[in-house]
Enzyme design. Structure first.
Site, short mmCIF file in Angstrom:
data_model
loop_
_atom_site.label_atom_id
_atom_site.label_comp_id
_atom_site.label_asym_id
_atom_site.label_seq_id
_atom_site.Cartn_x
_atom_site.Cartn_y
_atom_site.Cartn_z
N ARG A 71 0.85 -1.19 0.00
CA ARG A 71 0.00 0.00 0.00
C ARG A 71 0.89 1.24 0.00
NH1 ARG A 71 -1.96 1.03 4.25
NH2 ARG A 71 -1.25 -0.64 5.59
N TYR A 198 -1.30 -3.71 -6.95
CA TYR A 198 -1.10 -4.42 -5.68
C TYR A 198 -2.39 -4.43 -4.85
CZ TYR A 198 -0.20 -5.32 -0.85
OH TYR A 198 -0.32 -5.81 0.42
N LYS A 207 -9.63 -1.90 2.15
CA LYS A 207 -9.25 -0.73 2.95
C LYS A 207 -10.00 0.53 2.47
CE LYS A 207 -6.08 -3.16 5.10
NZ LYS A 207 -6.31 -3.58 6.49
N HIS A 227 -10.69 -1.43 11.97
CA HIS A 227 -9.61 -2.31 11.49
C HIS A 227 -9.39 -3.38 12.56
CE1 HIS A 227 -5.15 -2.50 9.99
NE2 HIS A 227 -5.89 -3.41 9.41
N SER A 249 0.32 -3.33 12.23
CA SER A 249 0.89 -4.47 11.51
C SER A 249 2.02 -5.10 12.33
CB SER A 249 1.36 -4.04 10.13
OG SER A 249 2.21 -2.94 10.26
N CYS A 251 1.87 -7.51 14.53
CA CYS A 251 1.54 -7.84 15.93
C CYS A 251 0.79 -9.16 16.05
CB CYS A 251 0.71 -6.73 16.56
SG CYS A 251 1.66 -5.25 16.93
N ASP A 278 -9.61 -8.97 9.75
CA ASP A 278 -9.07 -7.65 9.42
C ASP A 278 -10.04 -6.49 9.67
OD1 ASP A 278 -6.83 -6.15 8.47
OD2 ASP A 278 -7.82 -5.87 6.54
N SER A 369 4.56 -10.42 0.63
CA SER A 369 3.84 -11.32 -0.28
C SER A 369 2.60 -11.85 0.43
CB SER A 369 4.75 -12.46 -0.74
OG SER A 369 5.29 -13.14 0.38
N ARG A 370 1.61 -12.27 -0.35
CA ARG A 370 0.28 -12.51 0.22
C ARG A 370 -0.37 -13.78 -0.27
NH1 ARG A 370 -1.93 -8.27 3.72
NH2 ARG A 370 -0.26 -6.74 3.77
N ASP A 496 -1.18 -19.26 23.34
CA ASP A 496 -1.18 -18.92 24.76
C ASP A 496 -1.84 -17.57 25.04
OD1 ASP A 496 0.16 -21.17 26.19
OD2 ASP A 496 1.72 -20.74 24.70
C1 OXD Z 1 -2.95 -4.03 6.34
C2 OXD Z 1 -3.50 -5.21 5.68
O1 OXD Z 1 -2.03 -3.40 5.80
O2 OXD Z 1 -4.42 -5.81 6.24
O3 OXD Z 1 -3.42 -3.70 7.43
O4 OXD Z 1 -3.04 -5.56 4.57
MN MN Z 2 -5.23 -4.79 7.89
#
Ligand code: OXD
Ligand code: MN
Length: 585
Positions: A71, A198, A207, A227, A249, A251, A278, A369-370, A496
């Site tokens: 992004r 992308y 988004k 989000h 991101s 986390c 998301d 990459s996704r 956990d």
């Molecule tokens: C982000 C995603 O950038 O979900 O938050 O791709």
């Molecule tokens: Mn996101």
């Protein structure tokens, strides 16, 4: 031929076609037959590569341009009439000026190409919480991705009343990074994206619509577009309680959304259900509780680091009818990425399509990459996933990556304090991100790049929601990333984390006491179940300490951050900050 008689739609499509000048207009009907034909065309043009049908049935591979892999926040704009309504955290340009500039870029951009018309729903078609969009695109990748990430079909045309749809125009154009723009016109329900291919820039339902535009709709209509992941936690009594979570991101948000309980919990009968990974649309229900729907229909997850160990549910989701973007392509037509296992393939192509030597030291997959996977593939997808009413939310957790400041968990004192806790969310930069390691990046409610209006007005909207929710969820902050002095993580994380979520949910139902501290309510160490976690009571005590000096520094940092918002900062948040400071003395 147009698949609808709705003049608002046909006129708008005709006007965009006149501007972009495609050779042909293709109306998408959402049928598998048509999608198969379009995938076939993608294989012929090279936009898509068919993967191994035995091992990854229905899966395709796609590469985005080397200059187009994430992004682009610097080129993302909110174009409302008044600059002050976009606020200091968004880029802004006057709508007319932006449109004039964009028209020049779109003019003739689809020559020699087809323009696809994609009717899609965010939410369940026909349900009161659904919203509709039409995306025009010259990208086959976008068509097949939208068919996974959203609900695409001709029933969307029937559900659209008049001009009540979000207009999205996307063209890859020349993929020129200097002319790349992701632009939102919230007052016209319009999104324009150009010169990118992308995902996050071009799958306009995600988004752009479900967060940036929807946050404005939520402000106007009295709900929240967030989000956030949505997780159902089923206890041994069989009762399922729902929690939403917002994290910046890196986390572990997707992992939390698809959490597998620790073995000792599984043996007792605990189960977790993924409703969303998301985005959550949150509305007050007639019963006074807050109800959440996931407006999406698929997952667009970061591939590297996803493995059988870290997130088997995500991996299983992407085993059929999925799209892989910018990962390693193996000679047998399967895929690989860093962190999948310890066996990097030989003879494979990297994300750029070049022969890749795993010993070269260069990563084979792009770090961003996704995989794009249908939600219904997920082994732990919630039985409520398709429930148009959504699920009732008992708790909201905000999180971040903090080495020292934030304890493992604390609960806000009330709703307004919870909004304050969300507004001060922050993560310390890891080596992987831009900027100085250890530097704190504030990311309120994880919405920094996604709030479609002035962030301070957004906080006020959150504060105003209190009056609409008779039975609000508890709001907590969690931090899975506390480290010892040598920098080792003190908490195991992953499954956990349920141990902490259990405490949070018990608080929501008044089933456990807490200790009052200057920052909020915290668990008594004995109230977090650590059996089988590998964490001893002493370590847990350490994870639950609050250092007043660090928090005084934190207060100064928050003051500096809040100063950006000037007079618009809600008085209640300023009061919360003052009260926190006073409690720390
Ligand atoms: C982000 C995603 O950038 O979900 O938050 O791709
Ligand atoms: Mn996101």
């Amino acid at each position: 031929m147009a698949l609808t008689n709705n003049k608002y739609i046909t006129d708008w499509v005709a006007a965009q076609a006149e501007l972009c000048k495609p050779d042909e207009i293709v109306w998408i009907d959402g049928s598998e037959a048509q999608l198969a034909e379009i995938r076939g065309e993608g294989f012929r043009t090279g936009e898509l590569i068919k993967l191994n049908e035995e091992i990854l049935p229905g899966c395709v591979y796609h590469r985005s341009a080397v200059n187009d892999v994430a992004r682009v926040e610097a080129r993302t704009f909110i174009c409302c009439e008044r600059e002050e309504d976009a606020g200091p955290t968004n880029n802004w340009m006057a709508p007319d000026k932006m449109k004039a500039m964009l028209r020049g870029i779109y003019d003739g951009a689809m020559r020699g190409r087809k323009m696809y018309v994609i009717p899609y729903a965010m939410g369940i078609v026909g349900s009161p919480f659904a919203k509709y969009g039409i995306e025009l695109t010259d990208s086959i990748y976008v068509v097949v991705s939208m068919a996974i990430m959203t609900r695409v079909g001709t029933d969307v045309y029937d559900a659209i009343q008049g001009d009540e749809f979000i207009k999205g125009l996307h063209s890859k154009a020349e993929l020129d990074a200097e002319k790349r723009y992701i632009v939102h016109f919230p007052q016209e329900n319009t999104i324009m994206s150009v010169n990118s291919g992308y995902g996050g820039n071009v799958l306009l339902g995600k988004k752009c619509f479900a967060l940036r535009i929807a946050s404005c709709l939520g402000r106007d209509e009295g709900w929240l577009a967030e989000h956030m992941l949505i997780l159902g936690v089923q206890n041994p009594a069989g009762e399922v309680r729902y929690v939403c979570g917002a994290f910046p991101s890196a986390c572990g948000k997707t992992n939390l959304a698809m959490l597998i309980p620790p073995e000792a919990y599984r043996e007792k009968g605990w189960k977790c259900w993924c409703v969303g990974d998301d985005i959550a649309w949150l509305r007050p229900g007639p019963d006074g509780r807050l109800w959440a729907v996931n407006p999406e229909n698929g997952f667009f997850g970061v591939a590297p680091g996803t493995s059988k160990k870290t997130n088997p549910n995500a991996l299983a989701s992407a085993m059929k009818n999925s799209i892989f973007t910018n990962v390693v392509l193996k000679p047998d037509g399967t895929v690989w990425w860093e962190g999948m296992d310890k066996n990097p393939p030989h003879g494979a192509l990297n994300w750029k399509g070049e022969p890749w030597d795993p010993e070269s030291g260069e990563p084979g997959a792009h770090p961003n990459s996704r995989f794009t996977a249908p939600a219904k593939n997920c082994p732990c997808i919630s039985p409520e996933f398709d429930n148009p009413a959504g699920v009732p939310i008992s708790a909201i957790v905000f999180g971040g990556r903090r080495a020292k400041t934030a304890p493992l968990v604390y609960q806000s004192r009330d709703w307004a304090h919870g909004v304050f806790v969300g507004s001060i969310m922050a993560s310390e930069k890891t080596a992987a991100a831009e900027g100085k390691v250890g530097e704190t990046r504030r990311d309120p409610m994880a919405m920094l790049p996604f709030c479609g209006y002035h962030m301070a007005d957004y906080w006020q909207h959150w504060l105003d929601m209190e009056a609409k929710i008779a039975h609000p969820p508890v709001i907590c902050n969690v931090n899975w990333f506390r480290t010892d002095d040598a920098g080792h993580f003190l908490w195991p994380g992953f499954g956990d984390n349920l141990r902490v979520i259990e405490w949070v949910l018990k608080r929501a139902f008044g089933e456990v006491d807490a200790v009052e501290t200057p920052i909020g309510y915290m668990p008594r160490p004995e109230d977090i179940d650590i059996e089988g976690s590998g964490v001893d009571l002493e370590t847990l005590r350490g994870l639950l300490t609050v250092d007043p000096d660090l928090w005084k520094t934190e207060v100064a940092g928050i003051r500096e951050f809040y100063a950006k918002f000037g007079d618009k900062l809600p008085a209640k948040l300023r009061a919360e900050l003052d009260a926190l400071e006073a409690r720390l003395q």
